[in-house]
Motif scaffolding. Sequence first.
Motif, PDB file in Angstrom:
ATOM      1  N   ASP A 180       0.851  -1.201  -0.103  1.00  0.00           N
ATOM      2  CA  ASP A 180      -0.108  -0.097  -0.021  1.00  0.00           C
ATOM      3  C   ASP A 180       0.736   1.207  -0.247  1.00  0.00           C
ATOM      4  O   ASP A 180       1.330   1.513   0.916  1.00  0.00           O
ATOM      5  N   LEU A 181       0.864   1.967  -1.138  1.00  0.00           N
ATOM      6  CA  LEU A 181       1.727   3.026  -1.344  1.00  0.00           C
ATOM      7  C   LEU A 181       1.505   4.239  -0.208  1.00  0.00           C
ATOM      8  O   LEU A 181       2.584   4.890   0.364  1.00  0.00           O
ATOM      9  N   GLN A 182       0.325   4.431   0.036  1.00  0.00           N
ATOM     10  CA  GLN A 182      -0.379   5.373   0.824  1.00  0.00           C
ATOM     11  C   GLN A 182       0.139   5.115   2.241  1.00  0.00           C
ATOM     12  O   GLN A 182       0.596   6.142   2.834  1.00  0.00           O
ATOM     13  N   ARG A 183      -0.256   3.975   2.373  1.00  0.00           N
ATOM     14  CA  ARG A 183       0.340   3.542   3.934  1.00  0.00           C
ATOM     15  C   ARG A 183       2.070   3.727   4.126  1.00  0.00           C
ATOM     16  O   ARG A 183       2.349   4.079   5.041  1.00  0.00           O
ATOM     17  N   HIS A 201       6.790   9.419   6.573  1.00  0.00           N
ATOM     18  CA  HIS A 201       6.441  10.742   7.154  1.00  0.00           C
ATOM     19  C   HIS A 201       6.324  10.791   8.730  1.00  0.00           C
ATOM     20  O   HIS A 201       7.064  11.655   9.235  1.00  0.00           O
ATOM     21  N   GLU A 254      10.596   8.627  -2.926  1.00  0.00           N
ATOM     22  CA  GLU A 254       9.247   8.121  -2.728  1.00  0.00           C
ATOM     23  C   GLU A 254       8.931   7.115  -3.744  1.00  0.00           C
ATOM     24  O   GLU A 254       9.433   7.089  -4.966  1.00  0.00           O
ATOM     25  N   LYS A 258       5.887   6.082  -5.795  1.00  0.00           N
ATOM     26  CA  LYS A 258       4.586   6.922  -6.147  1.00  0.00           C
ATOM     27  C   LYS A 258       3.750   5.767  -7.184  1.00  0.00           C
ATOM     28  O   LYS A 258       2.686   6.229  -7.465  1.00  0.00           O
ATOM     29  N   ALA A 275       3.815   5.674   2.288  1.00  0.00           N
ATOM     30  CA  ALA A 275       4.285   7.129   2.714  1.00  0.00           C
ATOM     31  C   ALA A 275       3.925   7.802   3.868  1.00  0.00           C
ATOM     32  O   ALA A 275       4.809   8.436   4.473  1.00  0.00           O
ATOM     33  N   GLY A 276       2.663   7.316   4.632  1.00  0.00           N
ATOM     34  CA  GLY A 276       2.537   7.635   6.013  1.00  0.00           C
ATOM     35  C   GLY A 276       3.592   7.237   6.784  1.00  0.00           C
ATOM     36  O   GLY A 276       4.055   7.934   7.974  1.00  0.00           O
TER      37      GLY A 276
END
Length: 378
Positions: A198-201, A207, A251, A253, A203-204
């Motif tokens: 999960d790329l969004q997870r 972060h 990143e 993406k 990234a979080g």
Amino acid sequence: TTTESWGGDERVAIKIVEVHSIGAGGGSLAWIDSLGLLRVGPQSAGAVPGPACYGRGGDLPTVTDASVLLGYIPTDYFLGGEIVLDAERSRRAIRKVAEPLKMNESQAAQAIFNIINSLMADQVIELSTKRGYDVRDFALIVGGGAGAVHGAHIAEQLGIPDVVIPKYSALYSAFGMFAMDVGREYAQSYMVRADKLDLQRLAGLYHALAEQAGADLRESHAEASELVLARTAQMRYAGQFHEIEIPLPGELKSPEDVQAVLNTFHARHKELYTFDLPQRAIEFRTFSLRATVIRKRDLGIVPLARGHEDAGAALKRTRRCLFGKEWIDTPCYDGARLLAGNVVPGPAIIEEEATTVVIPEKFVCTVDKSGSYLLKRR
């Protein structure tokens, strides 16, 4: 760094700096085993009582005692003269292994010196050939107080053409700790197959790690206004044991970015283990973030003044040294008086406050502008 480390029979399951040590140093003791063979190390006289020549109670033969008898180490300029070495104590200590072997003290000292060099050379070969490298394609960089005494002899055994002795070689580790950038490494487990990442997870996750790194480092280092962040992932083939650390771009993406990382993993696995499994699924195990503080400061290293090739102005004295089977009246140079561009052909000795550079007959030493010594085989 590595995660493939063992302490005795126990696997150390954390990421550590990969340092390979064989317990060879100036304090390593020479002894005779049950077969009547001369051995050196891993037992050591340590700093206290130290080698016999220190005069602090040690009476067993060490590598330093051998170097003293061979004429390599000055008895009156050890640590810049802070310690006066006793060559007669070295002679008495070396005699303890010389007599059973029916050797004189000089022969035994040379045997000790050659054995410790062979031990170190063997380990260099083992570490390089495991990775598929030919040591003859590289230069040998030496550190530690005794590194410059042994470096060229080890290079000669291995066929290495160049030896680099940095200006601060005797204090190499301490200087590195002072000069290096500082930082911390953070890691977060996220075990997932590559096709389910999960790329969004992710990234979080990064972060949060970056926020933690910024807060920690700015609290402990006032100069931490500029941080350099590097991302890596621990990966493995599904169902396999060995994990490999792979660098990540700033990143991830897109699926194309993930595929590029997977391609890097396949290539690295083949490099390490001679095969890859492109049809097998790949798992991400742990994601890491290394945060480094860029320290902007002048280390105060002053370049040497430029001189001519002739190093005669720095000649200090001559001393009889044993090279091969011959005792040679060897020129000894004062390292503090050498200039950039000076050339010192072997056999020769360069006396520094914290180390001694031994230049065998087959090497020529050039002083560079930083004060480092570059030894090249003729």
